[in-house]
Design an enzyme around this catalytic site. Sequence first.
Site, PDB file in Angstrom:
ATOM      1  N   ASP A 308      33.662  42.493  32.806  1.00  9.54           N
ATOM      2  CA  ASP A 308      33.220  42.217  34.398  1.00  9.54           C
ATOM      3  C   ASP A 308      34.125  40.945  34.925  1.00  9.54           C
ATOM      4  O   ASP A 308      34.744  40.489  34.126  1.00  9.54           O
ATOM      5  CB  ASP A 308      31.820  42.136  34.593  1.00  9.54           C
ATOM      6  CG  ASP A 308      31.458  42.328  36.316  1.00  9.54           C
ATOM      7  OD1 ASP A 308      32.385  42.357  37.075  1.00  9.54           O
ATOM      8  OD2 ASP A 308      30.071  42.240  36.381  1.00  9.54           O
ATOM      9  N   TRP A 309      33.850  40.686  36.121  1.00 11.60           N
ATOM     10  CA  TRP A 309      34.749  39.756  36.700  1.00 11.60           C
ATOM     11  C   TRP A 309      34.972  38.395  36.080  1.00 11.60           C
ATOM     12  O   TRP A 309      33.887  38.060  35.723  1.00 11.60           O
ATOM     13  CB  TRP A 309      34.179  39.399  37.883  1.00 11.60           C
ATOM     14  CG  TRP A 309      34.923  38.670  38.953  1.00 11.60           C
ATOM     15  CD1 TRP A 309      34.740  37.339  39.208  1.00 11.60           C
ATOM     16  CD2 TRP A 309      35.802  39.082  40.052  1.00 11.60           C
ATOM     17  NE1 TRP A 309      35.769  36.902  40.167  1.00 11.60           N
ATOM     18  CE2 TRP A 309      36.583  38.116  40.780  1.00 11.60           C
ATOM     19  CE3 TRP A 309      36.521  40.436  40.281  1.00 11.60           C
ATOM     20  CZ2 TRP A 309      37.361  37.988  41.657  1.00 11.60           C
ATOM     21  CZ3 TRP A 309      37.392  40.469  41.260  1.00 11.60           C
ATOM     22  CH2 TRP A 309      37.809  39.388  42.149  1.00 11.60           C
TER      23      TRP A 309
END
Length: 758
Positions: A308-309
């Site tokens: 994820d980010w």
Amino acid sequence: MIKKTIVSLLIFMLFSLQGSYAQTAKAAGKQAAIQDKVRALLEKMTPEEKVGQMTQVAIDLIMKDGGNQEIDEEKLRRAIVEKKVGSILNVKWTAYSLDKWHEIITRIQEVATRETPNKIPVLYGIDAIHGANYILEGTVFPHNIGMAASRNDELVEKAAHIAAIQTRASGIRWNFDPVLGVGRQPLWPRFEETFGEDPLLAGNMGSAAVRGYEGDGLGAPTAVASCIKHYLAYSVPNTGKDRTPAYFPEIMVRELLLPPFRQAAEAGSSSVMINSGELNGVPLHASHYWLTEVLRGELGFKGLAVSDWEDVIRLHTRHRVADSPKEAVRMAVMAGIDMSMVPNNYSFYDYLLELLKEGQVPMARIDEAAGRILTLKMELGLFDNPFPEVEAIARFENDSYAATALEAARESLTLLKNRAAVLPLPKDSKILLAGPGANNLGSLHGSWSFTWLGREERLYPESTLTIKEALEKKLNGGKLICRAVPDYHAYENYDALQLQEDARQADYIILCLGEEAYAESPGTITDLSLDPRQLNLAQAAILAGKPVILVLAEGRPRILSPVEPGMDAVLLAGRPGSRGAEAIADVLFGDYNPNGILPFSYPRRTGDFTLYDHKFTETVTEPHTGPNGNHGYDPQWPFGLGLSYTTFEYGDIRLSSTTLRPEGKITATIAVRNTGQRDGKVAVDLYTRDLYASITPPQQRLRAYRKVMVPAGKSVEVSFTITPGMLSFVNSGLKRVTEPGGFEVMIGDKKAGFTYEE
Ligand code: BGC
């Protein structure tokens, strides 16, 4: 004659079998061919190219600075030619038109396929998590929390398929959805993205979404690759705040959180996104156990694992398990991350290259990761045509999409209270419509709606109505008094004195409360109570002396107990999407008979989150409990509740046998009779209870559900199959078992008993 029929049947079966063998063989052949191509390509690729494939950056890195939405050619070449990135994602703070997407994707692919040695196309990824929410004029469906209320897997699949079609039309072929986290922490700002508190809903509906995205085959112009997320335990942070630690014993992780991922992996999802948080002190991005041993080894997941980010970087900066950014990269890749959503720089590429050269990450691991990425690109047909496809674009518009959005919004609406059958309202009534949600689009859509936070109302399609607009259309001979303005926080929306004055001219007050749109951390709260200004407005409405109908557009259950007794009706709308306002008007004025039922327990008190599948001991009241003692399972509204404008009665449950054996099954059949005046759909939940077990059994578990239409005065038979697997649980050895003994099956207000014998 009979002989002839049997012979034809046998011939038919033989051909069908041959047909399905031929299909499987064809698919296997295609896979083998792709694997050969991937191997050949990997042999030609430099280490830099492979590491580049594993790097994903945000669109900001290829766009001009500031508010400019044009591609910066120099930056684009730096990303694709110099750093050889395999993937790009996201929007730069706004939704784009279809044409703009085409311009962006085309330019990216031109550079990738014309200016790099191996002409490897870029895999663009987007969050189209409740419809094509980042394309202007895209169709937006209810958030998962509403889809779960519908108990309609087919509708979930249909909505996902439309999202796939519209996304593919933009030129994008990878969607970061479905969300499979189980919503057991109502404070969590991403609660609306979940299918509620039960793992079966998340598993069934998540798999339905995977089929909707990928069912046509990834090469088809109507498909996108799905991405099951966020693996694992993101949805249960102890504090309720986003991306904070979960302390959840493995036995419960395996009981409640892992099954949806297993189910969606079996449904064939081609990628997985990892949870940004940490589980029992270990960040998921650094967990070889969860990412490789369990995900690959136990679940048999074959697809690509994306971070994820910024989460690889955060192993160093936030989680502090890596003492340098480079060590963070090593940890994540060795744990099982195939692609890093870096996303704002090239540090992952640079460090991974160094680690590879130093032998700290073996080439075999890089080949495995890059191989998975290339495989997905080939399956998606990107090597054949990386550009927006003519056949896909032609499908972007279709009247049926809005019709499905309306159907989904209607089925998601959940009527929680209807005192003295105040609803439906006559269309010639005088209505006072008030509250911050009355004239606001964001609250009907929630997160990921044309922008990340969903608050930019100018980006919503012209055709999207607010509740005020939908009611204006609906009234026939009636009158609408409404001073609400779009700005959720505007003073006018909370003016209690004005409300009371206006109420004098009205027959009914429709009060629209809940939550404005938010996403992720900006949606963090520290108190589940409805905000004081809204409570104040609700009190004023109650004191005005006219029947009050509360419409709740909110992403999570906000506590209403101080005002609930004064409400005559409560309609939970969740985040119903593009056609939500019309659906609300349809229900309020009786053009649609509501049938949503709660996928979560709506809490009554801010400190009581007892869920529907609680243990018996959670409901025990000790003899010396004071007035604030244990209330047991006492939510405002229980899991599974949802009213209709008609009434249903259940017949007795008929079991095909009262003994279930290991390889056997039991059929449970029940008649549902519509005893009212209107046709109606009803969602039928089947629960079971294990009477005694080696791990304290929950009071009930949802095992199956079905939505059926029952015409007024008619009865419909609903049958469910109960298998031993459905009764299993995770035991103290972390093994899933079904223990012999007594069970109960419950449907509606009926129950029946049976035993499981080995
Ligand atoms: C979210 C993900 C999303 C990603 C890319 C993250 O902040 O947690 O759900 O897919 O951003 O937009």
